[in-house]
Enzyme design. Sequence first.
Site, mmCIF file in Angstrom:
data_model
loop_
_atom_site.group_PDB
_atom_site.id
_atom_site.type_symbol
_atom_site.label_atom_id
_atom_site.label_comp_id
_atom_site.label_asym_id
_atom_site.label_seq_id
_atom_site.Cartn_x
_atom_site.Cartn_y
_atom_site.Cartn_z
ATOM 1 N N ARG A 183 -10.509 0.827 7.691
ATOM 2 C CA ARG A 183 -10.231 -0.603 7.819
ATOM 3 C C ARG A 183 -11.183 -1.347 8.724
ATOM 4 O O ARG A 183 -10.882 -2.456 9.164
ATOM 5 C CB ARG A 183 -8.872 -0.961 8.337
ATOM 6 N N LYS A 212 0.836 -1.219 0.000
ATOM 7 C CA LYS A 212 0.000 0.000 0.000
ATOM 8 C C LYS A 212 0.867 1.265 0.000
ATOM 9 O O LYS A 212 0.652 2.169 -0.799
ATOM 10 C CB LYS A 212 -0.933 0.001 1.235
ATOM 11 N N ARG A 244 -1.698 -8.662 12.836
ATOM 12 C CA ARG A 244 -2.157 -7.713 11.812
ATOM 13 C C ARG A 244 -2.928 -8.450 10.725
ATOM 14 O O ARG A 244 -3.909 -7.953 10.200
ATOM 15 C CB ARG A 244 -0.957 -6.958 11.221
ATOM 16 N N ARG A 278 10.437 -1.584 11.403
ATOM 17 C CA ARG A 278 9.293 -1.038 12.127
ATOM 18 C C ARG A 278 9.029 -1.849 13.386
ATOM 19 O O ARG A 278 9.236 -3.059 13.407
ATOM 20 C CB ARG A 278 8.062 -1.068 11.217
ATOM 21 N N ARG A 310 11.748 -5.457 5.025
ATOM 22 C CA ARG A 310 11.402 -4.031 4.906
ATOM 23 C C ARG A 310 12.275 -3.169 5.821
ATOM 24 O O ARG A 310 12.552 -3.542 6.962
ATOM 25 C CB ARG A 310 9.944 -3.798 5.270
HETATM 26 P P1 AP5 Z 1 4.723 -1.632 1.906
HETATM 27 O O1 AP5 Z 1 4.476 -0.735 0.738
HETATM 28 O O2 AP5 Z 1 5.418 -1.078 3.082
HETATM 29 O O3 AP5 Z 1 3.373 -2.396 2.308
HETATM 30 P P2 AP5 Z 1 2.110 -1.892 3.139
HETATM 31 O O4 AP5 Z 1 0.918 -2.543 2.552
HETATM 32 O O5 AP5 Z 1 2.126 -0.399 3.252
HETATM 33 O O6 AP5 Z 1 2.427 -2.599 4.530
HETATM 34 P P3 AP5 Z 1 2.181 -2.076 5.997
HETATM 35 O O7 AP5 Z 1 2.961 -3.018 6.881
HETATM 36 O O8 AP5 Z 1 2.483 -0.618 6.122
HETATM 37 O O9 AP5 Z 1 0.658 -2.326 6.159
HETATM 38 P P4 AP5 Z 1 -0.116 -2.413 7.486
HETATM 39 O O10 AP5 Z 1 -1.503 -2.318 7.020
HETATM 40 O O11 AP5 Z 1 0.244 -3.574 8.308
HETATM 41 O O12 AP5 Z 1 0.466 -1.155 8.315
HETATM 42 P P5 AP5 Z 1 -0.025 0.364 8.464
HETATM 43 O O13 AP5 Z 1 1.155 1.223 8.644
HETATM 44 O O14 AP5 Z 1 -0.990 0.706 7.432
HETATM 45 O O15 AP5 Z 1 5.557 -2.890 1.352
HETATM 46 C C1 AP5 Z 1 6.047 -3.862 2.259
HETATM 47 C C2 AP5 Z 1 7.492 -4.252 1.885
HETATM 48 O O16 AP5 Z 1 7.495 -4.927 0.619
HETATM 49 C C3 AP5 Z 1 8.445 -3.056 1.701
HETATM 50 O O17 AP5 Z 1 9.703 -3.462 2.131
HETATM 51 C C4 AP5 Z 1 8.443 -2.799 0.192
HETATM 52 O O18 AP5 Z 1 9.650 -2.231 -0.231
HETATM 53 C C5 AP5 Z 1 8.238 -4.207 -0.375
HETATM 54 N N1 AP5 Z 1 7.425 -4.243 -1.575
HETATM 55 C C6 AP5 Z 1 6.366 -3.437 -1.907
HETATM 56 N N2 AP5 Z 1 5.845 -3.832 -3.092
HETATM 57 C C7 AP5 Z 1 6.561 -4.921 -3.490
HETATM 58 C C8 AP5 Z 1 6.485 -5.804 -4.624
HETATM 59 N N3 AP5 Z 1 5.564 -5.618 -5.577
HETATM 60 N N4 AP5 Z 1 7.367 -6.824 -4.707
HETATM 61 C C9 AP5 Z 1 8.324 -7.009 -3.714
HETATM 62 N N5 AP5 Z 1 8.432 -6.206 -2.628
HETATM 63 C C10 AP5 Z 1 7.571 -5.182 -2.522
HETATM 64 O O19 AP5 Z 1 -0.803 0.278 9.875
HETATM 65 C C11 AP5 Z 1 -0.037 0.002 11.037
HETATM 66 C C12 AP5 Z 1 -0.925 0.017 12.257
HETATM 67 O O20 AP5 Z 1 -1.548 1.316 12.393
HETATM 68 C C13 AP5 Z 1 -2.104 -0.966 12.269
HETATM 69 O O21 AP5 Z 1 -1.698 -2.252 12.674
HETATM 70 C C14 AP5 Z 1 -3.031 -0.280 13.299
HETATM 71 O O22 AP5 Z 1 -2.560 -0.469 14.603
HETATM 72 C C15 AP5 Z 1 -2.853 1.200 12.957
HETATM 73 N N6 AP5 Z 1 -3.822 1.642 11.933
HETATM 74 C C16 AP5 Z 1 -3.555 1.984 10.654
HETATM 75 N N7 AP5 Z 1 -4.677 2.333 10.004
HETATM 76 C C17 AP5 Z 1 -5.680 2.215 10.897
HETATM 77 C C18 AP5 Z 1 -7.080 2.423 10.820
HETATM 78 N N8 AP5 Z 1 -7.682 2.827 9.677
HETATM 79 N N9 AP5 Z 1 -7.819 2.181 11.926
HETATM 80 C C19 AP5 Z 1 -7.255 1.780 13.091
HETATM 81 N N10 AP5 Z 1 -5.923 1.547 13.223
HETATM 82 C C20 AP5 Z 1 -5.147 1.768 12.141
HETATM 83 MG MG MG Z 2 2.267 0.980 4.836
#
Ligand code: AP5
Ligand code: MG
Length: 208
Positions: free
Chosen positions: A85, A13, A161, A150, A118
Amino acid sequence: MNISLLGPPGSGKGTVAAKLHREFGFFHASAGQLLRREIQRGTQLGRKIRPIMERGDLVPHEFAVGVVRKAIKSRPKVVLDGFPRAIAQLRHMEDIRVDRVIMLSIPEREVVRRLAGRRVCALGHNYHLQFLPPKRKGFCDYDGTSLRQRADDHPVAIRERFRVYQRQTRPVIGHYRKKGLLLMVDASPAPEKVWKEVRKKVRSAIGG
Ligand code: AP5
Ligand code: MG
């Protein structure tokens, strides 16, 4: 136009949202990154949500909606990364428009590989040791700050997650599917290939 980007943890994402920002000028609002910033700054909210995020659970909906609402105020074109979400969040966001939803689909085994490799900078730019390495090892290409893992990229939190995604976010995807707003993208291929697919779908959605 606002686009919501949904998908399991590690589906890409943040990587896709950064491209939407650079190539189409969307303002990138990552709910996770906005919440992590509160933790970095040591605010009252940050102190409350730190243990919740480190174990991989969703923070209370009003906090998540609140930080997103504040960040996107008066922005005409936004990519909502990881938002909304949970069905309960829909009830708090009558004033936040979602015009299209891109769902990045990916099998669980691929995610573990991605999250283990990552590395992120303090401002949230994402890299991967193997798939998307920075130009200078250990440092961000954009702001030169050092790269780290992270706090929620450990196996127990990654599993949690995933569980949260299945239980809480999949119903949101079903909701947008019924409304005819869903664009599905296979997120398993290499980053450039995923981006080509997203770009094609976004172009046709915005009529460009
Ligand atoms: P990356 O682009 O970082 O993936 P991502 O989908 O952004 O992964 P996240 O871990 O950030 O998602 P998440 O939903 O768990 O965390 P978030 O921060 O949103 O890519 C991942 C890795 O793969 C990177 O190393 C990248 O380089 C590599 N990569 C990317 N594309 C690739 C490809 N095509 N091929 C190979 N490698 C690739 O949320 C974190 C926390 O915040 C949640 O757990 C929750 O506690 C809170 N939170 C967030 N949003 C909410 C909400 N709406 N409501 C309540 N709590 C929330
Ligand atoms: Mg992310």
